[in-house]
Design an enzyme around this catalytic site. Sequence first.
Site, PDB file in Angstrom:
ATOM      1  N   ASN A   1       0.829  -1.209   0.000  1.00 20.67           N
ATOM      2  CA  ASN A   1       0.000   0.000   0.000  1.00 20.67           C
ATOM      3  C   ASN A   1       0.866   1.264   0.000  1.00 20.67           C
ATOM      4  O   ASN A   1       0.353   2.363   0.204  1.00 20.67           O
ATOM      5  CB  ASN A   1      -0.946   0.007   1.201  1.00 20.67           C
ATOM      6  CG  ASN A   1      -0.221   0.136   2.530  1.00 20.67           C
ATOM      7  OD1 ASN A   1       1.011  -0.014   2.597  1.00 20.67           O
ATOM      8  ND2 ASN A   1      -0.958   0.384   3.604  1.00 20.67           N
TER       9      ASN A   1
ATOM     10  N   ASP B   1      -4.496  -2.565   1.258  1.00 13.53           N
ATOM     11  CA  ASP B   1      -4.131  -2.473   2.666  1.00 13.53           C
ATOM     12  C   ASP B   1      -4.526  -3.768   3.369  1.00 13.53           C
ATOM     13  O   ASP B   1      -5.704  -4.123   3.435  1.00 13.53           O
ATOM     14  CB  ASP B   1      -4.853  -1.281   3.302  1.00 13.53           C
ATOM     15  CG  ASP B   1      -4.325  -0.947   4.690  1.00 13.53           C
ATOM     16  OD1 ASP B   1      -3.670  -1.805   5.305  1.00 13.53           O
ATOM     17  OD2 ASP B   1      -4.580   0.179   5.153  1.00 13.53           O
TER      18      ASP B   1
ATOM     19  N   THR C   1      11.377 -10.487  14.007  1.00 15.15           N
ATOM     20  CA  THR C   1      12.607  -9.771  14.328  1.00 15.15           C
ATOM     21  C   THR C   1      13.330 -10.445  15.486  1.00 15.15           C
ATOM     22  O   THR C   1      12.690 -11.004  16.388  1.00 15.15           O
ATOM     23  CB  THR C   1      12.322  -8.301  14.706  1.00 15.15           C
ATOM     24  OG1 THR C   1      13.519  -7.685  15.206  1.00 15.15           O
ATOM     25  CG2 THR C   1      11.260  -8.185  15.767  1.00 15.15           C
TER      26      THR C   1
ATOM     27  N   SER D   1      10.400  -2.092  22.395  1.00 13.58           N
ATOM     28  CA  SER D   1       9.686  -0.976  21.778  1.00 13.58           C
ATOM     29  C   SER D   1       8.293  -1.432  21.406  1.00 13.58           C
ATOM     30  O   SER D   1       7.999  -2.632  21.346  1.00 13.58           O
ATOM     31  CB  SER D   1      10.419  -0.487  20.522  1.00 13.58           C
ATOM     32  OG  SER D   1      10.174  -1.358  19.415  1.00 13.58           O
TER      33      SER D   1
ATOM     34  N   TYR E   1       7.033  -1.187  18.501  1.00 10.01           N
ATOM     35  CA  TYR E   1       7.162  -1.943  17.243  1.00 10.01           C
ATOM     36  C   TYR E   1       7.580  -3.380  17.515  1.00 10.01           C
ATOM     37  O   TYR E   1       6.971  -4.327  17.020  1.00 10.01           O
ATOM     38  CB  TYR E   1       8.173  -1.293  16.296  1.00 10.01           C
ATOM     39  CG  TYR E   1       8.742  -2.301  15.328  1.00 10.01           C
ATOM     40  CD1 TYR E   1       7.947  -2.840  14.313  1.00 10.01           C
ATOM     41  CD2 TYR E   1      10.051  -2.778  15.464  1.00 10.01           C
ATOM     42  CE1 TYR E   1       8.440  -3.816  13.454  1.00 10.01           C
ATOM     43  CE2 TYR E   1      10.549  -3.748  14.609  1.00 10.01           C
ATOM     44  CZ  TYR E   1       9.739  -4.268  13.614  1.00 10.01           C
ATOM     45  OH  TYR E   1      10.223  -5.244  12.787  1.00 10.01           O
ATOM     46  N   HIS E   2       8.670  -3.563  18.259  1.00 12.29           N
ATOM     47  CA  HIS E   2       9.173  -4.916  18.488  1.00 12.29           C
ATOM     48  C   HIS E   2       8.134  -5.795  19.184  1.00 12.29           C
ATOM     49  O   HIS E   2       8.076  -7.008  18.945  1.00 12.29           O
ATOM     50  CB  HIS E   2      10.465  -4.867  19.304  1.00 12.29           C
ATOM     51  CG  HIS E   2      11.651  -4.395  18.513  1.00 12.29           C
ATOM     52  ND1 HIS E   2      12.135  -3.120  18.608  1.00 12.29           N
ATOM     53  CD2 HIS E   2      12.426  -5.033  17.603  1.00 12.29           C
ATOM     54  CE1 HIS E   2      13.177  -2.983  17.794  1.00 12.29           C
ATOM     55  NE2 HIS E   2      13.372  -4.128  17.169  1.00 12.29           N
TER      56      HIS E   2
ATOM     57  N   LYS F   1       5.871  -7.686  16.839  1.00 13.01           N
ATOM     58  CA  LYS F   1       6.438  -8.914  16.297  1.00 13.01           C
ATOM     59  C   LYS F   1       6.442 -10.024  17.342  1.00 13.01           C
ATOM     60  O   LYS F   1       6.367 -11.217  16.991  1.00 13.01           O
ATOM     61  CB  LYS F   1       7.846  -8.655  15.762  1.00 13.01           C
ATOM     62  CG  LYS F   1       7.863  -7.745  14.536  1.00 13.01           C
ATOM     63  CD  LYS F   1       7.032  -8.339  13.392  1.00 13.01           C
ATOM     64  CE  LYS F   1       7.108  -7.532  12.124  1.00 13.01           C
ATOM     65  NZ  LYS F   1       6.386  -8.148  10.998  1.00 13.01           N
TER      66      LYS F   1
ATOM     67  N   VAL G   1      21.449   1.775  12.573  1.00 11.66           N
ATOM     68  CA  VAL G   1      22.645   2.426  13.104  1.00 11.66           C
ATOM     69  C   VAL G   1      23.783   2.447  12.089  1.00 11.66           C
ATOM     70  O   VAL G   1      24.455   3.477  11.910  1.00 11.66           O
ATOM     71  CB  VAL G   1      23.091   1.754  14.426  1.00 11.66           C
ATOM     72  CG1 VAL G   1      23.375   0.267  14.243  1.00 11.66           C
ATOM     73  CG2 VAL G   1      24.306   2.462  15.011  1.00 11.66           C
TER      74      VAL G   1
ATOM     75  N   ARG H   1      23.011   5.058   9.375  1.00 14.97           N
ATOM     76  CA  ARG H   1      23.178   6.439   9.856  1.00 14.97           C
ATOM     77  C   ARG H   1      24.657   6.789   9.984  1.00 14.97           C
ATOM     78  O   ARG H   1      25.077   7.901   9.641  1.00 14.97           O
ATOM     79  CB  ARG H   1      22.461   6.644  11.187  1.00 14.97           C
ATOM     80  CG  ARG H   1      20.960   6.499  11.109  1.00 14.97           C
ATOM     81  CD  ARG H   1      20.272   7.102  12.328  1.00 14.97           C
ATOM     82  NE  ARG H   1      20.797   6.609  13.593  1.00 14.97           N
ATOM     83  CZ  ARG H   1      20.378   5.504  14.204  1.00 14.97           C
ATOM     84  NH1 ARG H   1      19.445   4.760  13.641  1.00 14.97           N
ATOM     85  NH2 ARG H   1      20.897   5.141  15.356  1.00 14.97           N
TER      86      ARG H   1
END
Length: 390
Positions: free
Chosen positions: A33, A76, A147, A182, A184-185, A188, A241, A244
């Site tokens: 999406n 979606d 993850t 987090s 997010y984590h 999962k 990381v 970045r």
Amino acid sequence: MSILITGADGYLGWPATLRIADRTDDRVILVDNFGRREWVEEVGATSATPVSSIDRRLDAAREVHGLSNLSFVKGDLVEKSFVDELLVVHEPDVVVHTAAQPSAPYSQINGERANYTQHNNMQATRNLLWGLEEHDLTNTHFIETTTTGVYGAPEFPIPEGGATMENQGEADDVPFPAMAGSWYHLTKSHDAANLRLAHQQFDIPISDVRTAIVYGTETAETREDDRLKTRFDFDYYFGTVGHRFCAQAVAGYPVTVYGKGEQRKPFISLEDAVEGLAQVALEDPDDRPEGLTVYNQVTRAISIVEIAETIADVGSEFDLDVAVKHFENPRDEDETHKMEIENDRYADLIGGQNQTFEEGVRDIFETLTRYDDTIESYEDRFLPSVLVDE
């Protein structure tokens, strides 16, 4: 036969799609999406590499690699009606589910984004799993990239999947506890639990591919044409990381290490991650492990300071004078944590590590030095405050 790949427009999903399609004559259906494009724009960032439209990508895949077995569906996965239609029309034999809001920092911005991340990620997975059950597709092999973050950072070696729990002299194998750090984590972690439940209740063959921090810009397929490039995010929210750090180096800034930086994190190159997904997706059903299989999609754990020093060393090959500077650590973390993570099942799958971290960093610099103007234009999106305040 058909293979459904969700999140096929994404950083990992797109190159995985190319490799899978290149190794099979089966129909490969791409689903997305374009959420990742929108989320990155929302935080004021961009991909360092220009990301072609899906139409241009598909044209290039056909022209460059002769891939005539690709088709794209926009939709979606949070919408159950869309998922139901998708499964009924295409009746996939394999689902490779890479679609998700993948950023821990994005999920931590505020409650709205935490709620969005959890609803988006978990609802999509549940819709797919229940859709397979409700439409008599329980023989479909369901593969999800979860993850390694579900494990947290325990002091003991991380197993490849479950764990053995002992209490009052008795022991049993149990799912590894959710130790995510987090919002997010944690999505999962919940997905991993739902995958296990779907296997128990529906007998769906499941591969839970627990993906480490992925680095790199290229795979064998994407190198052939700029239209085939995958995205490369380098900002605070969506750039990892190593990415970045490379952006800091290209922009002429030192690479910043907080504290000792000896803590190790699990990593895998984009090339090796793509190879793993292709191997799992195209595995002969007669040869594939029965039931639910967990793979730790990681090739090695690397310390933050080693990442920085490798970037500095490789940067010299590109006439970049990269310094490594240590700053006081503002985070509450163990700066010397020696993470150990088992990956025997995954290493056997891909035949061992195919691209070293140093080779991956070289790939990144070859790409980023072509787009240094973009990096410098968006330096406020990745520079840490310790450099801004200097």
